[in-house]
Motif scaffolding. Structure first.
Motif, PDB file in Angstrom:
ATOM      1  N   SER A   1     -13.893  -5.177  13.347  1.00 40.23           N
ATOM      2  CA  SER A   1     -13.538  -4.186  12.324  1.00 40.23           C
ATOM      3  C   SER A   1     -14.547  -3.054  12.218  1.00 40.23           C
ATOM      4  O   SER A   1     -14.255  -2.005  11.644  1.00 40.23           O
ATOM      5  CB  SER A   1     -13.401  -4.876  10.958  1.00 40.23           C
ATOM      6  N   THR A   2     -15.745  -3.264  12.770  1.00 42.83           N
ATOM      7  CA  THR A   2     -16.778  -2.224  12.685  1.00 42.83           C
ATOM      8  C   THR A   2     -16.786  -1.303  13.907  1.00 42.83           C
ATOM      9  O   THR A   2     -17.565  -0.339  13.944  1.00 42.83           O
ATOM     10  CB  THR A   2     -18.178  -2.849  12.526  1.00 42.83           C
ATOM     11  N   ASN A   3     -15.944  -1.575  14.889  1.00 45.26           N
ATOM     12  CA  ASN A   3     -15.970  -0.784  16.127  1.00 45.26           C
ATOM     13  C   ASN A   3     -15.687   0.695  15.883  1.00 45.26           C
ATOM     14  O   ASN A   3     -16.324   1.567  16.485  1.00 45.26           O
ATOM     15  CB  ASN A   3     -14.969  -1.345  17.137  1.00 45.26           C
TER      16      ASN A   3
ATOM     17  N   GLU B   1      -3.931 -11.402   3.627  1.00 44.89           N
ATOM     18  CA  GLU B   1      -3.701 -10.408   4.667  1.00 44.89           C
ATOM     19  C   GLU B   1      -4.824  -9.374   4.656  1.00 44.89           C
ATOM     20  O   GLU B   1      -4.954  -8.593   3.713  1.00 44.89           O
ATOM     21  CB  GLU B   1      -2.355  -9.711   4.456  1.00 44.89           C
ATOM     22  N   GLY B   2      -5.660  -9.403   5.683  1.00 43.07           N
ATOM     23  CA  GLY B   2      -6.764  -8.454   5.776  1.00 43.07           C
ATOM     24  C   GLY B   2      -7.901  -8.728   4.823  1.00 43.07           C
ATOM     25  O   GLY B   2      -8.784  -7.875   4.650  1.00 43.07           O
ATOM     26  N   SER B   3      -7.944  -9.902   4.201  1.00 39.70           N
ATOM     27  CA  SER B   3      -8.988 -10.235   3.226  1.00 39.70           C
ATOM     28  C   SER B   3      -9.771 -11.460   3.681  1.00 39.70           C
ATOM     29  O   SER B   3      -9.187 -12.426   4.184  1.00 39.70           O
ATOM     30  CB  SER B   3      -8.370 -10.518   1.849  1.00 39.70           C
ATOM     31  N   TYR B   4     -11.085 -11.427   3.474  1.00 38.58           N
ATOM     32  CA  TYR B   4     -11.963 -12.495   3.937  1.00 38.58           C
ATOM     33  C   TYR B   4     -13.040 -12.779   2.892  1.00 38.58           C
ATOM     34  O   TYR B   4     -13.373 -11.926   2.069  1.00 38.58           O
ATOM     35  CB  TYR B   4     -12.640 -12.100   5.258  1.00 38.58           C
ATOM     36  N   ALA B   5     -13.579 -14.003   2.929  1.00 37.92           N
ATOM     37  CA  ALA B   5     -14.688 -14.387   2.064  1.00 37.92           C
ATOM     38  C   ALA B   5     -15.558 -15.372   2.816  1.00 37.92           C
ATOM     39  O   ALA B   5     -15.075 -16.132   3.664  1.00 37.92           O
ATOM     40  CB  ALA B   5     -14.175 -15.010   0.766  1.00 37.92           C
ATOM     41  N   GLY B   6     -16.837 -15.365   2.527  1.00 37.15           N
ATOM     42  CA  GLY B   6     -17.736 -16.287   3.206  1.00 37.15           C
ATOM     43  C   GLY B   6     -19.177 -16.050   2.813  1.00 37.15           C
ATOM     44  O   GLY B   6     -19.467 -15.564   1.716  1.00 37.15           O
TER      45      GLY B   6
ATOM     46  N   ALA C   1     -14.681  -9.251   2.151  1.00 35.64           N
ATOM     47  CA  ALA C   1     -14.405  -8.095   2.999  1.00 35.64           C
ATOM     48  C   ALA C   1     -12.904  -7.847   3.050  1.00 35.64           C
ATOM     49  O   ALA C   1     -12.098  -8.774   2.911  1.00 35.64           O
ATOM     50  CB  ALA C   1     -14.944  -8.320   4.413  1.00 35.64           C
ATOM     51  N   LYS C   2     -12.553  -6.570   3.235  1.00 30.48           N
ATOM     52  CA  LYS C   2     -11.150  -6.186   3.395  1.00 30.48           C
ATOM     53  C   LYS C   2     -11.029  -5.280   4.615  1.00 30.48           C
ATOM     54  O   LYS C   2     -11.894  -4.431   4.868  1.00 30.48           O
ATOM     55  CB  LYS C   2     -10.646  -5.450   2.152  1.00 30.48           C
ATOM     56  N   LEU C   3      -9.952  -5.468   5.362  1.00 27.25           N
ATOM     57  CA  LEU C   3      -9.648  -4.628   6.506  1.00 27.25           C
ATOM     58  C   LEU C   3      -8.380  -3.827   6.216  1.00 27.25           C
ATOM     59  O   LEU C   3      -7.499  -4.285   5.486  1.00 27.25           O
ATOM     60  CB  LEU C   3      -9.431  -5.481   7.768  1.00 27.25           C
ATOM     61  N   ASP C   4      -8.299  -2.622   6.795  1.00 28.38           N
ATOM     62  CA  ASP C   4      -7.085  -1.832   6.619  1.00 28.38           C
ATOM     63  C   ASP C   4      -6.018  -2.338   7.596  1.00 28.38           C
ATOM     64  O   ASP C   4      -6.277  -3.231   8.413  1.00 28.38           O
ATOM     65  CB  ASP C   4      -7.391  -0.338   6.786  1.00 28.38           C
ATOM     66  N   PRO C   5      -4.791  -1.809   7.529  1.00 28.03           N
ATOM     67  CA  PRO C   5      -3.721  -2.308   8.408  1.00 28.03           C
ATOM     68  C   PRO C   5      -4.027  -2.196   9.896  1.00 28.03           C
ATOM     69  O   PRO C   5      -3.425  -2.910  10.710  1.00 28.03           O
ATOM     70  CB  PRO C   5      -2.524  -1.423   8.024  1.00 28.03           C
ATOM     71  N   GLN C   6      -4.966  -1.324  10.264  1.00 28.59           N
ATOM     72  CA  GLN C   6      -5.366  -1.182  11.662  1.00 28.59           C
ATOM     73  C   GLN C   6      -6.526  -2.100  12.035  1.00 28.59           C
ATOM     74  O   GLN C   6      -7.052  -2.030  13.145  1.00 28.59           O
ATOM     75  CB  GLN C   6      -5.757   0.275  11.959  1.00 28.59           C
TER      76      GLN C   6
END
Length: 281
Positions: A62-64, A185-190, A222-227
């Protein structure tokens, strides 16, 4: 601090070092806290639990897009905010930083513009402690101060390195993930090890040292966008030393659609005085 990105050194130092954090939270003793995400199981620092690998790889990937240097960003915590844009195509960047408010002992607004090969900074100070800053009367000019590049070479507060474009170093932070699970969807925790977060530019080394062993398992979401690009990262820093528990929130947006930073008008520019270089050295 080992920070090589533009003015995140100022942000991290003012936002997260115990003395200034206490100054900007006088009378409360608290900073924006929130419940830590529930992460099942326990893992040794630096190792990944079963099921972590796929989720971690998604966050690493996701950081690329950040490396392409065309985005807007924000950072916030402890009553302080920073926002700006990076535009590699024009070799320009801008960051606006606000620390404290009218009730704080020290309030600072900073606007830093870099348009290669020049840099300018506009600094405004307020609060009861502002007058105690050496040369404050020469710093509060209300104009952009043109910076001598030979005098800020290697300066971690006023410089900008177009080879290291991420103001928060999220790629470094995600490398430190020790456990993560997808929560939607597009959501993470840790949890992640923030022992290298000073290098990332997000957390001051003084606070990392104060965290001790806690630095190896700091909760995050963390959250990621649809891409699949990183849109939000929240570090939930526990209380340590003189610093209350706090959230550090980082966001990214407008990937590929940021605009070039605008140079200040000539009638709004003066040469930076010695006092300014003294302040940031």
């Amino acid at each position: 601090m080992t920070i090589r990105r533009f003015s995140t050194a100022v942000f991290a130092a003012a936002l997260l070092t115990p003395a200034l954090a206490a100054c900007n939270n006088s009378g409360t003793g608290e900073a924006g806290t929130s419940a830590s995400p529930s992460v099942s199981g326990s893992v040794a620092p630096g190792s990944a639990s079963p099921g972590t690998s796929e989720a971690k790889q998604a966050l690493l990937n996701s950081t690329n897009e950040i490396r392409n240097g065309n985005f807007r960003f924000t950072m916030s915590g402890v009553g302080s905010t920073a926002e700006g844009q990076v535009h590699q195509p024009s070799q320009s960047a801008q960051m606006k930083l606000s620390i404290g408010d009218a009730s704080s002992d020290l309030m600072m607004n900073l606007d830093l513009i870099h348009a290669k090969p020049d840099s300018w900074v506009k600094l405004d100070l307020g609060g009861t402690s502002a007058g105690s800053i050496p040369g404050a009367q020469k710093l509060n000019l209300g104009k952009y101060q043109h910076l001598d590049q030979t005098r800020i070479k290697g300066n971690k507060s006023l410089g900008f390195d177009f080879e290291k474009l991420d103001p928060a170093g999220s790629a470094v932070l995600t490398q430190g993930i020790t456990e993560v699970r997808q929560t939607g969807e597009g959501s993470y925790a840790g949890t992640l090890d923030v022992s290298k977060a000073a290098e990332a530019g997000s957390v001051d080394q003084t606070l990392i040292s104060a965290l001790g062993a806690q630095a190896q398992s700091v909760p995050f979401t963390a959250k990621l966008d649809p891409q699949g690009r990183l849109s939000e990262l929240v570090l939930q820093i526990p209380a340590a030393g003189q610093s209350a528990a706090q959230d550090i929130k980082i966001t990214y947006s407008d990937y590929g659609n940021a605009t070039a930073a605008q140079k200040p008008a000539a009638d709004q520019v003066v040469e930076a005085p010695q006092e300014l270089y003294n302040l940031f050295n």
